[in-house]
Enzyme design. Sequence first.
Site, mmCIF file in Angstrom:
data_model
loop_
_atom_site.group_PDB
_atom_site.id
_atom_site.type_symbol
_atom_site.label_atom_id
_atom_site.label_comp_id
_atom_site.label_asym_id
_atom_site.label_seq_id
_atom_site.Cartn_x
_atom_site.Cartn_y
_atom_site.Cartn_z
ATOM 1 N N ALA A 62 0.860 -1.191 0.000
ATOM 2 C CA ALA A 62 0.000 0.000 0.000
ATOM 3 C C ALA A 62 0.895 1.238 0.000
ATOM 4 O O ALA A 62 2.050 1.174 0.418
ATOM 5 C CB ALA A 62 -0.866 -0.022 1.251
ATOM 6 N N GLY A 101 0.728 -5.203 0.762
ATOM 7 C CA GLY A 101 -0.364 -5.260 -0.208
ATOM 8 C C GLY A 101 0.080 -5.853 -1.539
ATOM 9 O O GLY A 101 -0.741 -6.427 -2.272
ATOM 10 N N GLU A 104 -0.235 -9.387 -1.129
ATOM 11 C CA GLU A 104 -1.674 -9.684 -1.030
ATOM 12 C C GLU A 104 -2.327 -9.711 -2.415
ATOM 13 O O GLU A 104 -3.207 -10.527 -2.678
ATOM 14 C CB GLU A 104 -2.368 -8.663 -0.110
ATOM 15 C CG GLU A 104 -1.966 -8.880 1.352
ATOM 16 C CD GLU A 104 -2.522 -7.814 2.280
ATOM 17 O OE1 GLU A 104 -2.223 -6.630 2.048
ATOM 18 O OE2 GLU A 104 -3.241 -8.163 3.228
ATOM 19 N N GLU A 124 4.045 -5.577 7.286
ATOM 20 C CA GLU A 124 3.184 -4.583 7.935
ATOM 21 C C GLU A 124 3.464 -4.464 9.430
ATOM 22 O O GLU A 124 3.368 -3.375 10.006
ATOM 23 C CB GLU A 124 1.705 -4.939 7.722
ATOM 24 C CG GLU A 124 1.189 -4.713 6.309
ATOM 25 C CD GLU A 124 1.378 -5.911 5.381
ATOM 26 O OE1 GLU A 124 2.212 -6.792 5.693
ATOM 27 O OE2 GLU A 124 0.688 -5.965 4.348
HETATM 28 N N1 3HC Z 1 4.568 3.570 0.240
HETATM 29 C C1 3HC Z 1 5.009 4.801 -0.092
HETATM 30 N N2 3HC Z 1 6.301 5.063 -0.396
HETATM 31 C C2 3HC Z 1 7.171 4.043 -0.357
HETATM 32 C C3 3HC Z 1 6.770 2.742 -0.013
HETATM 33 C C4 3HC Z 1 5.395 2.519 0.293
HETATM 34 N N3 3HC Z 1 4.930 1.309 0.603
HETATM 35 N N4 3HC Z 1 7.853 1.947 -0.038
HETATM 36 C C5 3HC Z 1 8.886 2.721 -0.400
HETATM 37 N N5 3HC Z 1 8.485 3.981 -0.601
HETATM 38 C C6 3HC Z 1 9.285 5.130 -1.051
HETATM 39 C C7 3HC Z 1 10.373 5.499 -0.054
HETATM 40 O O1 3HC Z 1 9.879 6.397 0.916
HETATM 41 C C8 3HC Z 1 11.411 6.132 -0.951
HETATM 42 O O2 3HC Z 1 10.965 7.443 -1.222
HETATM 43 P P1 3HC Z 1 12.028 8.637 -1.431
HETATM 44 O O3 3HC Z 1 12.832 8.254 -2.619
HETATM 45 O O4 3HC Z 1 11.152 9.808 -1.623
HETATM 46 O O5 3HC Z 1 12.840 8.673 -0.169
HETATM 47 C C9 3HC Z 1 11.292 5.329 -2.246
HETATM 48 O O6 3HC Z 1 10.010 4.711 -2.211
HETATM 49 C C10 3HC Z 1 12.342 4.253 -2.398
HETATM 50 O O7 3HC Z 1 12.339 3.451 -1.222
HETATM 51 P P2 3HC Z 1 13.690 2.877 -0.588
HETATM 52 O O8 3HC Z 1 14.674 3.975 -0.451
HETATM 53 O O9 3HC Z 1 13.311 2.121 0.627
HETATM 54 O O10 3HC Z 1 14.160 1.918 -1.770
HETATM 55 P P3 3HC Z 1 14.867 0.508 -1.681
HETATM 56 O O11 3HC Z 1 15.089 0.108 -3.081
HETATM 57 O O12 3HC Z 1 16.008 0.546 -0.719
HETATM 58 O O13 3HC Z 1 13.781 -0.494 -1.002
HETATM 59 C C11 3HC Z 1 11.613 -1.527 -0.709
HETATM 60 C C12 3HC Z 1 12.586 -0.786 -1.668
HETATM 61 C C13 3HC Z 1 12.223 -2.880 -0.308
HETATM 62 C C14 3HC Z 1 10.316 -1.718 -1.420
HETATM 63 C C15 3HC Z 1 11.444 -0.665 0.582
HETATM 64 O O14 3HC Z 1 11.123 0.656 0.191
HETATM 65 C C16 3HC Z 1 10.367 -1.128 1.512
HETATM 66 O O15 3HC Z 1 10.609 -2.001 2.306
HETATM 67 N N6 3HC Z 1 9.180 -0.500 1.447
HETATM 68 C C17 3HC Z 1 8.106 -0.700 2.386
HETATM 69 C C18 3HC Z 1 7.449 -2.042 2.239
HETATM 70 C C19 3HC Z 1 6.284 -2.149 3.194
HETATM 71 O O16 3HC Z 1 6.391 -1.919 4.384
HETATM 72 N N7 3HC Z 1 5.124 -2.520 2.652
HETATM 73 C C20 3HC Z 1 3.931 -2.664 3.419
HETATM 74 C C21 3HC Z 1 3.125 -1.407 3.334
HETATM 75 S S1 3HC Z 1 1.664 -1.470 4.316
HETATM 76 C C22 3HC Z 1 0.575 -2.377 3.405
HETATM 77 O O17 3HC Z 1 0.886 -2.838 2.344
HETATM 78 C C23 3HC Z 1 -0.786 -2.541 3.989
HETATM 79 C C24 3HC Z 1 -1.607 -3.561 3.288
HETATM 80 O O18 3HC Z 1 -1.541 -4.781 3.942
HETATM 81 C C25 3HC Z 1 -3.057 -3.144 3.226
#
Ligand code: 3HC
Length: 686
Positions: A62, A101, A104, A124
């Site tokens: 998400a 997500g 998912e 998450e």
């Molecule tokens: N939402 C919004 N922005 C995100 C994002 C997300 N889920 N994931 C990454 N970004 C953004 C970062 O803030 C960063 O932005 P910036 O360049 O402006 O600083 C950019 O994307 C690049 O991210 P990274 O610097 O972390 O890039 P990497 O290549 O090192 O890593 C990644 C990529 C492994 C995808 C890492 O970003 C990550 O772990 N992201 C989060 C994953 C996560 O927690 N997902 C779960 C979200 S909650 C959800 O899905 C709820 C659902 O169940 C309903």
Amino acid sequence: MPPVTLEKRNGIALLIIDNPPVNALGHAVRAGLAESIRAAEADGTVEAIVIASAGKTFIAGADIKEFNAPPQPPSLPELLAAIDACKKPFVAAIDGAALGGGLEVALTCDFRLATPASTLGLPEVKLGLIPGAGGTQRLPRLIDPAAALSMMAEGNPKTAEAAARLGIVDEIIPAENLLDVAVTFARQRAAEGAKRRLSERTPASAERAAVEEAATKILKKRAGEPQVEAIVRCVRAAFEESFKDATRLERELFLQLKENERSKALRYAFFAEREAARKPQVAEGAAPRPVKQVAIIGGGTMGSGIAIAFLDAGIATTVIETDEAGASRAAERISGNYQSAVDRGRISAEQKEDRLSLLKTEVGLDKVGQADLVVEAAFEDMAVKREIFSTLDRIAKPRAVLATNTSYLDVNEIAAATARPEDVLGMHFFSPANIMQLVEVVRASATSDETLLTAIATAKMLQKTPVVVGVGHGFVGNRMLARRSEQVDRLLLEGASPSEIDAALTEFGFKMGPCAMGDLAGLDISWRMRKATGRRAPAADALCEAGRLGQKTGRGYYLYPDASRKGVPDPEAETIIQAAAEREGIARRTISRQEILQRLIYPMINEGARILEEGIAERPADIDVIWLHGYAWPRWRGGPMYYADQMGLATIAAELERLSTDQKDESLAPAGLLASLAREGKGFHS
Ligand code: 3HC
């Protein structure tokens, strides 16, 4: 370019998500996917649907940035319900991270193909959340439910290979063939009429006992984390309720957790880390220099820890000592550390040998040879450091980066001992340096952009978190910590016991309180420093003078009977502190837990405000990241500057005014920045 495109290949609808940087499922992507799915379903020539992505991430989950605003339809569960309701088979073609997500979405598809470099996970939990779009229900219906529970509670992504072993991925496909194979695969499945909707399955009931066993362990280990409790509830519901009812429960809990302060702080920490990692202001075209060989000056605890960090990253490292005995002690310390990692099963004997083969221990500064980076980790004394740097100036190769690991000293003064101050900066590692993630990269006034970028790139190569800071006594972290330490001593004199002080911080969320930590590190370290700088801490000084130096002498703030590592309150320490208070003319009283906490934390925040005013740290997020990664600040509280905003700066300013008057200490009065933000009703981050 629209964030989702639909292309038809051979009777297959290929939906490509293209939403840089990480294909997060923001509103436009959800709407685009919903629209494309509707079109593919209505198109009689489409037999099956493949979901794939452009870029190096499949879907990062998400869009976390949207969580602070009201959701816009279609929600992710609504989108996934549309996939579930569609009669045509779906194939997820995963290349890169499929997280939250993102996984998912893939779990809602009938089949999952992944490239070898892909990672799959439900992280998450690390954001204080649970999977909120069916993940808690579909995963336990696909794989061993106990394994699904652990995967969600830990939140660590799996490699494609591990995911295939668990049964999440059907086939691993080389990246260059992924789309072609996915299209053929989808055609075959459509021809067979094969569909595998997880919402129609029930989890294997024989696994229920194993799930309960895993749940008991997880709940014990992660007590107090509401999102972990919610994950357990959802997995139990997978056995007890229909898919529809259990996903309704999941969504309810997800939405509740999204509003929880812990989750908000964890989400803040996620973005703060990324903000701190941004490239600092440097001239256009400035680039880091390559670092292939490193020399570390000093093989004590710190130098050896730094050497291990470099060896772990596969970098040839020479540790330089002043004599043979020192060099062999350093070699023993480093190989001993690797041996214990082997004994604990963390690395193999072969890995140990590989890493040690990159190590040289030598005598004499001339052995820095052709090192691209020299890290000085010698005794914390300006004269010693200046002498080392003036020698390095003569013998290090031209344009080698010369870094000092000083914790407090003036890096400009150290740089001035050389004729190449542009190559000099600080790289302040934290002990144990091979484990702690933080490196304060200290930019001195003459440090060149290339030197700065080289240090940042090197820290990242070591898998560490670099934060750029400016020159100033103790830089950011230790300068703020000093304010806390002053209050610890003052609180002891005024009547708080070491256990009351420690409890205030452990209840706040720290793993250890300052008194227990002081005893562990040795009280003589800061005693020596106070003596060198003419400062006093009457309670701690009195304990040291009585030979109570902490765990190593069996007594410090606490008593450690029979060489135990767990201290117990000691009346003798109490008597020593009382006598010190009398000498200082300080009346003793009972101090509330709340007052202790405020006095430990607010002066630190005030110092953080001064650090921002002086430009020693560029952003409040940098300070928070320093505290998260160098001082074990509880992540679910975001960091000191974030916490300050939650408390309200006006409240903090009022408390600091009171403290400053009570203690007759002007330096405790609210810093200009804090006071002005408080007056405007703003926070550090707003
Ligand atoms: N939402 C919004 N922005 C995100 C994002 C997300 N889920 N994931 C990454 N970004 C953004 C970062 O803030 C960063 O932005 P910036 O360049 O402006 O600083 C950019 O994307 C690049 O991210 P990274 O610097 O972390 O890039 P990497 O290549 O090192 O890593 C990644 C990529 C492994 C995808 C890492 O970003 C990550 O772990 N992201 C989060 C994953 C996560 O927690 N997902 C779960 C979200 S909650 C959800 O899905 C709820 C659902 O169940 C309903």
